[in-house]
Design a protein around this motif. Structure first.
Motif, PDB file in Angstrom:
ATOM      1  N   ARG A 217       0.871  -1.179   0.000  1.00 42.00           N
ATOM      2  CA  ARG A 217       0.000   0.000   0.000  1.00 42.00           C
ATOM      3  C   ARG A 217       0.899   1.217   0.000  1.00 42.00           C
ATOM      4  NH1 ARG A 217      -5.482  -0.412   1.477  1.00 42.00           N
ATOM      5  NH2 ARG A 217      -6.143  -2.459   2.249  1.00 42.00           N
ATOM      6  N   GLY A 218       0.797   2.043  -1.010  1.00 42.42           N
ATOM      7  CA  GLY A 218       1.707   3.181  -1.112  1.00 42.42           C
ATOM      8  C   GLY A 218       3.145   2.696  -1.154  1.00 42.42           C
ATOM      9  N   ASP A 219       3.975   3.243  -0.292  1.00 44.16           N
ATOM     10  CA  ASP A 219       5.389   2.866  -0.256  1.00 44.16           C
ATOM     11  C   ASP A 219       5.681   1.755   0.743  1.00 44.16           C
ATOM     12  OD1 ASP A 219       5.998   4.766  -2.160  1.00 44.16           O
ATOM     13  OD2 ASP A 219       6.401   6.331  -0.673  1.00 44.16           O
ATOM     14  N   GLU A 220       4.657   1.298   1.478  1.00 44.56           N
ATOM     15  CA  GLU A 220       4.866   0.272   2.489  1.00 44.56           C
ATOM     16  C   GLU A 220       4.561  -1.114   1.917  1.00 44.56           C
ATOM     17  OE1 GLU A 220       6.162   0.900   5.470  1.00 44.56           O
ATOM     18  OE2 GLU A 220       6.299   3.002   4.828  1.00 44.56           O
ATOM     19  N   HIS A 221       5.557  -2.000   1.997  1.00 43.52           N
ATOM     20  CA  HIS A 221       5.426  -3.352   1.467  1.00 43.52           C
ATOM     21  C   HIS A 221       5.179  -4.327   2.613  1.00 43.52           C
ATOM     22  CE1 HIS A 221       6.882  -2.664  -2.755  1.00 43.52           C
ATOM     23  NE2 HIS A 221       7.172  -1.508  -2.170  1.00 43.52           N
ATOM     24  N   TYR A 222       4.156  -5.207   2.431  1.00 42.46           N
ATOM     25  CA  TYR A 222       3.732  -6.084   3.508  1.00 42.46           C
ATOM     26  C   TYR A 222       3.874  -7.564   3.196  1.00 42.46           C
ATOM     27  CZ  TYR A 222       1.643  -1.781   5.264  1.00 42.46           C
ATOM     28  OH  TYR A 222       1.454  -0.494   5.710  1.00 42.46           O
ATOM     29  N   ARG A 223       3.716  -7.975   1.939  1.00 37.56           N
ATOM     30  CA  ARG A 223       3.787  -9.384   1.594  1.00 37.56           C
ATOM     31  C   ARG A 223       4.090  -9.535   0.112  1.00 37.56           C
ATOM     32  NH1 ARG A 223      -0.081 -12.657   3.269  1.00 37.56           N
ATOM     33  NH2 ARG A 223      -0.244 -13.977   1.438  1.00 37.56           N
ATOM     34  N   LEU A 224       4.479 -10.737  -0.276  1.00 35.86           N
ATOM     35  CA  LEU A 224       4.721 -11.036  -1.682  1.00 35.86           C
ATOM     36  C   LEU A 224       3.414 -10.917  -2.456  1.00 35.86           C
ATOM     37  CD1 LEU A 224       6.896 -12.109  -3.696  1.00 35.86           C
ATOM     38  CD2 LEU A 224       6.014 -14.408  -3.203  1.00 35.86           C
ATOM     39  N   GLY A 225       3.455 -10.292  -3.621  1.00 37.18           N
ATOM     40  CA  GLY A 225       2.234 -10.112  -4.400  1.00 37.18           C
ATOM     41  C   GLY A 225       2.473 -10.177  -5.891  1.00 37.18           C
ATOM     42  N   ILE A 226       1.383 -10.162  -6.635  1.00 34.67           N
ATOM     43  CA  ILE A 226       1.397 -10.150  -8.096  1.00 34.67           C
ATOM     44  C   ILE A 226       0.510  -9.001  -8.568  1.00 34.67           C
ATOM     45  CG2 ILE A 226       1.786 -12.636  -8.279  1.00 34.67           C
ATOM     46  CD1 ILE A 226      -1.218 -12.932  -8.924  1.00 34.67           C
ATOM     47  N   ASN A 227       0.395  -8.855  -9.863  1.00 36.60           N
ATOM     48  CA  ASN A 227      -0.550  -7.877 -10.408  1.00 36.60           C
ATOM     49  C   ASN A 227      -1.842  -8.595 -10.764  1.00 36.60           C
ATOM     50  OD1 ASN A 227      -1.936  -5.803 -11.551  1.00 36.60           O
ATOM     51  ND2 ASN A 227      -0.537  -5.477 -13.260  1.00 36.60           N
ATOM     52  N   GLY A 228      -2.806  -8.575  -9.836  1.00 33.95           N
ATOM     53  CA  GLY A 228      -4.105  -9.187 -10.079  1.00 33.95           C
ATOM     54  C   GLY A 228      -5.210  -8.158 -10.184  1.00 33.95           C
ATOM     55  N   LYS A 229      -4.843  -6.890 -10.343  1.00 38.02           N
ATOM     56  CA  LYS A 229      -5.843  -5.814 -10.383  1.00 38.02           C
ATOM     57  C   LYS A 229      -6.627  -5.838 -11.694  1.00 38.02           C
ATOM     58  CE  LYS A 229      -2.880  -2.484  -9.948  1.00 38.02           C
ATOM     59  NZ  LYS A 229      -1.655  -3.307 -10.063  1.00 38.02           N
ATOM     60  N   ASN A 230      -7.747  -5.139 -11.680  1.00 36.88           N
ATOM     61  CA  ASN A 230      -8.515  -4.966 -12.908  1.00 36.88           C
ATOM     62  C   ASN A 230      -8.716  -3.478 -13.166  1.00 36.88           C
ATOM     63  OD1 ASN A 230     -10.007  -5.636 -15.222  1.00 36.88           O
ATOM     64  ND2 ASN A 230     -10.926  -7.394 -14.192  1.00 36.88           N
ATOM     65  N   SER A 231      -9.190  -3.132 -14.355  1.00 36.27           N
ATOM     66  CA  SER A 231      -9.207  -1.748 -14.805  1.00 36.27           C
ATOM     67  C   SER A 231     -10.581  -1.101 -14.664  1.00 36.27           C
ATOM     68  CB  SER A 231      -8.779  -1.683 -16.275  1.00 36.27           C
ATOM     69  OG  SER A 231      -9.853  -2.080 -17.120  1.00 36.27           O
ATOM     70  N   GLU A 232     -10.606   0.207 -14.803  1.00 34.91           N
ATOM     71  CA  GLU A 232     -11.843   0.969 -14.791  1.00 34.91           C
ATOM     72  C   GLU A 232     -12.727   0.612 -15.979  1.00 34.91           C
ATOM     73  OE1 GLU A 232     -12.500   4.025 -12.156  1.00 34.91           O
ATOM     74  OE2 GLU A 232     -11.828   1.981 -11.646  1.00 34.91           O
ATOM     75  N   PHE A 233     -12.118   0.266 -17.107  1.00 32.26           N
ATOM     76  CA  PHE A 233     -12.890  -0.079 -18.299  1.00 32.26           C
ATOM     77  C   PHE A 233     -13.654  -1.390 -18.091  1.00 32.26           C
ATOM     78  CE2 PHE A 233      -9.540   2.696 -19.820  1.00 32.26           C
ATOM     79  CZ  PHE A 233     -10.230   3.567 -20.648  1.00 32.26           C
ATOM     80  N   HIS A 234     -13.011  -2.359 -17.436  1.00 32.26           N
ATOM     81  CA  HIS A 234     -13.692  -3.611 -17.142  1.00 32.26           C
ATOM     82  C   HIS A 234     -14.778  -3.402 -16.089  1.00 32.26           C
ATOM     83  CE1 HIS A 234      -9.981  -5.074 -19.040  1.00 32.26           C
ATOM     84  NE2 HIS A 234     -10.685  -6.144 -19.359  1.00 32.26           N
ATOM     85  N   ALA A 235     -14.469  -2.590 -15.078  1.00 26.67           N
ATOM     86  CA  ALA A 235     -15.473  -2.310 -14.048  1.00 26.67           C
ATOM     87  C   ALA A 235     -16.685  -1.612 -14.650  1.00 26.67           C
ATOM     88  CB  ALA A 235     -14.859  -1.454 -12.939  1.00 26.67           C
ATOM     89  N   ALA A 236     -16.459  -0.750 -15.622  1.00 25.25           N
ATOM     90  CA  ALA A 236     -17.561  -0.057 -16.281  1.00 25.25           C
ATOM     91  C   ALA A 236     -18.515  -1.039 -16.951  1.00 25.25           C
ATOM     92  CB  ALA A 236     -17.015   0.942 -17.306  1.00 25.25           C
ATOM     93  N   MET A 237     -17.964  -2.066 -17.593  1.00 28.18           N
ATOM     94  CA  MET A 237     -18.821  -3.083 -18.199  1.00 28.18           C
ATOM     95  C   MET A 237     -19.643  -3.788 -17.125  1.00 28.18           C
ATOM     96  SD  MET A 237     -19.934  -4.571 -20.916  1.00 28.18           S
ATOM     97  CE  MET A 237     -18.787  -4.148 -22.235  1.00 28.18           C
ATOM     98  N   GLY A 238     -19.016  -4.086 -15.996  1.00 30.31           N
ATOM     99  CA  GLY A 238     -19.739  -4.714 -14.903  1.00 30.31           C
ATOM    100  C   GLY A 238     -20.853  -3.842 -14.358  1.00 30.31           C
ATOM    101  N   LEU A 239     -20.614  -2.550 -14.228  1.00 32.19           N
ATOM    102  CA  LEU A 239     -21.637  -1.627 -13.729  1.00 32.19           C
ATOM    103  C   LEU A 239     -22.803  -1.513 -14.702  1.00 32.19           C
ATOM    104  CD1 LEU A 239     -19.273   1.132 -12.279  1.00 32.19           C
ATOM    105  CD2 LEU A 239     -20.773  -0.382 -10.961  1.00 32.19           C
ATOM    106  N   CYS A 240     -22.536  -1.677 -15.992  1.00 23.42           N
ATOM    107  CA  CYS A 240     -23.618  -1.702 -16.983  1.00 23.42           C
ATOM    108  C   CYS A 240     -24.430  -2.995 -16.885  1.00 23.42           C
ATOM    109  CB  CYS A 240     -23.054  -1.579 -18.396  1.00 23.42           C
ATOM    110  SG  CYS A 240     -22.391   0.049 -18.820  1.00 23.42           S
TER     111      CYS A 240
END
Length: 362
Positions: A217-240
């Motif tokens: 979160r921000g500059d603080e690292h807490y655990r090993l992670g990957i890029n599993g995020k999704n985008s605003e464009f995909h969320a927009a389809m879901g909201l529709c």
């Protein structure tokens, strides 16, 4: 019956009115925030939690990553007992997370993991059960919960097909230590690509959030992670799409009932929800008497421009990189099952056409 010239595939992606989606795209353009937990992603997560009746939900890039994050957040090692009848992602992700899949055969009626076979496969290296709600029909969650508590095991449910399903009025995603969903374009609810991890535990939810965002979160690292995020464009389809899901499920129910009516005299077995289940009619599987009959009907349908799917095939324990123990029930079902075309934009005439072709082939 209308003139049916287009191919009829097993699924078809629902697309909302273009102007609705474009309105969200304009907002994204104006804000200039396209990813990294943007406003629309947060809005979609809030609406999904309300719709599904769950306390914690993380929207991620796809259903396979959702499984990966669930296993990682529960810090699983060793052996994971899992079903032999599911999509390949269910078992592959166990290997991917350096665990060992142990395949359990399925119940011949539900096609879900057979809880009567689970305990005999548990040993000192077993840490979890990963079960699939097949075609959206629930596993025996009560029996699995009892076994897991007795042996101190974690439970993950692959609920890729189970969006909106309730058992005795309880949302199916409330069961287990974690549940995962796929929002792929072929699903009852979709965001083009996407998925989610659901849990009832705030600590696990925080691990999932960190793990999908490189562990910091921000500059603080807490655990090993990957890029599993999704985008605003995909969320927009879901909201529709989310406001239209209940109507789409009702439509799927009507078409499924029409299939059952039209295929009543054909020697195939279909699955049907009982009165304890609020079902989403995600798929219409038809189980034939034997492999030869299934193949003959499949080929006859394809000759008429109808493309069912052998979903699932093969049994996961038969994949060359798994080498699991025999699971005779699952291996048998995979040789005899076809999912027929079913989606919310399918027409009654098209169901009648598919049914008439099958009837004629018999």
């Amino acid at each position: 019956m209308t003139d049916l010239k287009a191919d009829l595939n097993v699924t078809q992606t629902y697309l909302p009115p273009l102007e609705e989606y474009i309105a969200y795209v304009r907002e994204i353009w104006e804000e200039g925030w396209v990813t990294n937990n943007g406003r629309l992603v947060q809005q979609l997560e809030d609406q999904l939690k309300q719709f599904l009746g769950v306390p914690y939900l993380q929207y991620v890039s796809n259903g396979t990553v959702a499984l990966q994050l669930a296993l990682n957040a529960l810090e699983l090692k060793g052996k994971v007992l899992t079903t032999s009848y599911s999509y390949v992602a269910t078992s592959s992700i166990i290997h991917w997370e350096n665990c060992q899949p142990v395949f359990i055969d399925i119940h011949p009626e539900t096609l879900c993991i057979d809880p009567n076979l689970i305990e005999e496969r548990i040993d000192e290296h077993t840490t979890a059960i990963l079960a699939t709600h097949v075609y959206g029909y629930p596993c025996d969650v009560v029996a699995i919960d009892r076994i897991a508590k007795k042996h101190n095991l974690k439970v993950i449910y692959d609920g890729a097909h189970a969006f909106g399903v309730k058992l005795n009025g309880t949302p199916i995603y409330q069961y287990g230590d974690a549940s995962t969903i796929s929002f792929h374009a072929t699903k009852v609810f979709h965001t083009v690509e996407g998925g989610a991890v659901i849990t009832n535990d705030s600590t696990v939810d925080e691990r999932i959030f960190l793990s999908k965002a490189f562990g910091h979160r921000g500059d603080e690292h807490y655990r090993l992670g990957i890029n599993g995020k999704n985008s605003e464009f995909h969320a927009a389809m879901g909201l529709c799409n989310l406001p239209r899901v209940s109507e789409a499920i009702l439509r799927r129910k009507q078409l499924s009932e029409l299939y059952r009516e039209q295929l009543a005299d054909v020697p195939i077995r279909t699955l049907q929800p009982n009165n304890t289940l609020s079902y989403n009619y995600a798929y219409f599987p038809a189980i034939f008497e034997d492999y030869d009959t299934m193949q003959r009907v499949k080929q006859g349908m394809e000759a008429q421009g109808i493309f069912p799917r052998r979903y699932f095939y093969p049994a996961l324990n038969q994949l060359p990189y798994h080498q699991g123990e025999p699971c005779p029930v699952a291996e048998d079902i995979t040789q005899r099952v076809l999912c027929l075309p079913l989606h919310s934009t399918l027409k009654e005439d098209e169901v009648l056409f598919v049914s008439s072709v099958i009837n004629q082939l018999f």
